[in-house]
Scaffold this active site. Structure first.
Site, PDB file in Angstrom:
ATOM      1  N   HIS A   1      -0.419  -0.539   0.454  1.00  0.00           N
ATOM      2  CA  HIS A   1      -0.129   0.373   1.451  1.00  0.00           C
ATOM      3  C   HIS A   1      -0.640   2.064   0.992  1.00  0.00           C
ATOM      4  O   HIS A   1      -0.956   2.597   1.729  1.00  0.00           O
ATOM      5  CB  HIS A   1       1.599   0.548   1.592  1.00  0.00           C
ATOM      6  CG  HIS A   1       2.315   1.543   2.103  1.00  0.00           C
ATOM      7  ND1 HIS A   1       2.670   1.226   3.479  1.00  0.00           N
ATOM      8  CD2 HIS A   1       2.385   2.702   2.145  1.00  0.00           C
ATOM      9  CE1 HIS A   1       2.997   2.482   3.899  1.00  0.00           C
ATOM     10  NE2 HIS A   1       3.132   3.569   3.279  1.00  0.00           N
ATOM     11  N   GLU A   2      -0.368   2.326  -0.388  1.00  0.00           N
ATOM     12  CA  GLU A   2      -0.871   3.419  -0.645  1.00  0.00           C
ATOM     13  C   GLU A   2      -2.556   3.405  -0.891  1.00  0.00           C
ATOM     14  O   GLU A   2      -2.907   4.647  -0.400  1.00  0.00           O
ATOM     15  CB  GLU A   2      -0.273   3.474  -2.070  1.00  0.00           C
ATOM     16  CG  GLU A   2       1.138   3.516  -2.456  1.00  0.00           C
ATOM     17  CD  GLU A   2       1.856   4.751  -1.609  1.00  0.00           C
ATOM     18  OE1 GLU A   2       1.110   5.658  -1.205  1.00  0.00           O
ATOM     19  OE2 GLU A   2       3.078   4.227  -1.042  1.00  0.00           O
TER      20      GLU A   2
ATOM     21  N   HIS B   1      -3.655   4.797   2.525  1.00  0.00           N
ATOM     22  CA  HIS B   1      -3.728   6.465   2.723  1.00  0.00           C
ATOM     23  C   HIS B   1      -5.034   6.827   2.429  1.00  0.00           C
ATOM     24  O   HIS B   1      -5.542   7.751   2.979  1.00  0.00           O
ATOM     25  CB  HIS B   1      -2.733   7.237   1.765  1.00  0.00           C
ATOM     26  CG  HIS B   1      -1.350   7.123   2.296  1.00  0.00           C
ATOM     27  ND1 HIS B   1      -1.000   7.578   3.555  1.00  0.00           N
ATOM     28  CD2 HIS B   1       0.170   6.463   1.881  1.00  0.00           C
ATOM     29  CE1 HIS B   1       0.569   7.270   3.985  1.00  0.00           C
ATOM     30  NE2 HIS B   1       0.870   6.692   2.845  1.00  0.00           N
TER      31      HIS B   1
ATOM     32  N   GLU C   1       2.323   6.020   8.396  1.00  0.00           N
ATOM     33  CA  GLU C   1       2.852   5.064   7.634  1.00  0.00           C
ATOM     34  C   GLU C   1       2.500   3.691   8.348  1.00  0.00           C
ATOM     35  O   GLU C   1       2.419   2.518   7.668  1.00  0.00           O
ATOM     36  CB  GLU C   1       4.347   5.157   7.437  1.00  0.00           C
ATOM     37  CG  GLU C   1       4.714   6.415   6.678  1.00  0.00           C
ATOM     38  CD  GLU C   1       4.160   6.313   5.131  1.00  0.00           C
ATOM     39  OE1 GLU C   1       4.225   5.141   4.372  1.00  0.00           O
ATOM     40  OE2 GLU C   1       3.764   7.085   4.657  1.00  0.00           O
TER      41      GLU C   1
END
Length: 293
Positions: A130-131, A134, A179
């Protein structure tokens, strides 16, 4: 356990970016000088402060330091076709993870110990991925500003409150949209929607002792019930009021989005493209050793 995973060689962010992220990012780009302000005035200082904080107060993960986390990071980077950032573990009782990345600078990810203790290895990898989302989507500049605005809320002089509040509302709206893209990156890395939804469930109501007792199927049913509220105009208004000041969409909504995207042609098409395996041979699936996140 052994799972077969597709390595997404040549993956582009726009191939999985959520439409809301695309729309919100384009809206921010219309604000004159915003990108330049963050990179030139705020970015350098924020980078130095956070980097020093990590070096002084966190543990840098590597081959000889928490190698199980290092291998989860490396595997996720290979699947998503992204350069590995630094990964730090920080002692903190609040379950959280965050990313810092300014263009042209050394990006890093921070995982809180309380989050690691609550999740399985596969779920930890989903958080890492998930990070990484970004980074893949180049959220760094706006992500920095959003984080700084949240930290500065309540510390601004009265004369700047109205302007700052307006900007903060726009940045929070963008962050909630971003997100969704990062949750998709987590799904691409784990290639198991139940893993991603399990993370969201544990973030909503988990703890090291409660996590093993939680029922994922019941949480998925809960997410569908929340989604059904949007069928009424009142329900839509209540949802908007509930999330207006949040940095993230509510967990059940994120779980519902992942559940939907996992069955979409967009997601399935990305996994079906031929990729390059560990041995350099073209193949559609790569087999590797995986534990639970």
């Amino acid at each position: 356990m052994t799972l077969s995973k597709t390595h997404l060689i040549g993956l582009k962010a726009d191939q999985f970016r959520h439409p809301l992220d695309q729309e919100a990012t384009q809206a921010l780009k219309q604000l004159p000088g915003l990108d330049l302000l963050v990179r030139n005035l705020l970015g350098s200082l924020a980078e130095q402060v956070l980097y020093l904080n990590n070096i002084a107060s966190s543990v840098l993960v590597g081959e000889n330091q928490l190698p199980h986390l290092y291998h989860l990071l490396q595997d996720a980077c290979r699947v998503l076709d992204v350069e590995p950032p630094q990964l730090y573990v920080q002692q903190n009782p609040v379950p959280n993870a965050y990313t810092f990345a300014m263009r042209g600078k050394q990006p890093f990810i921070v995982l809180h110990t309380s989050l690691i203790e609550m999740l399985t290895p596969e779920e930890i990898q989903a958080v890492i991925a998930h990070e990484l989302g970004h980074l893949k989507c180049e959220h760094g500049v706006y992500l920095t500003l959003a984080n700084l605005l949240v930290l500065a809320s309540g510390l601004l002089p009265t004369w700047g409150t109205v302007v700052a509040q307006s900007l903060q509302e726009r940045m929070l709206a963008w962050l909630r949209c971003a997100e969704f893209s990062c949750d998709r990156a987590a799904l691409l890395a784990t290639q198991n929607p139940r893993v991603v939804m399990s993370v969201l469930m544990k973030l909503a109501g988990g703890s090291p002792s409660l996590a093993p007792q939680l029922n994922l199927d019941a949480f998925i049913a809960q997410a569908k019930a929340y989604d059904a509220i949007s069928e009424s105009e009142l329900g839509q208004l209540l949802k908007a009021a509930q999330t207006a000041q949040l940095t993230h969409p509510v967990p059940v909504l994120r779980a519902r989005e992942i559940d939907r995207w996992a069955s979409s042609q967009n997601y399935q098409g990305l996994l079906e493209k031929p990729t390059l395996g560990y041995n350099g041979e073209a193949k559609s699936k790569v087999t590797g050793k995986w534990r639970n996140w």
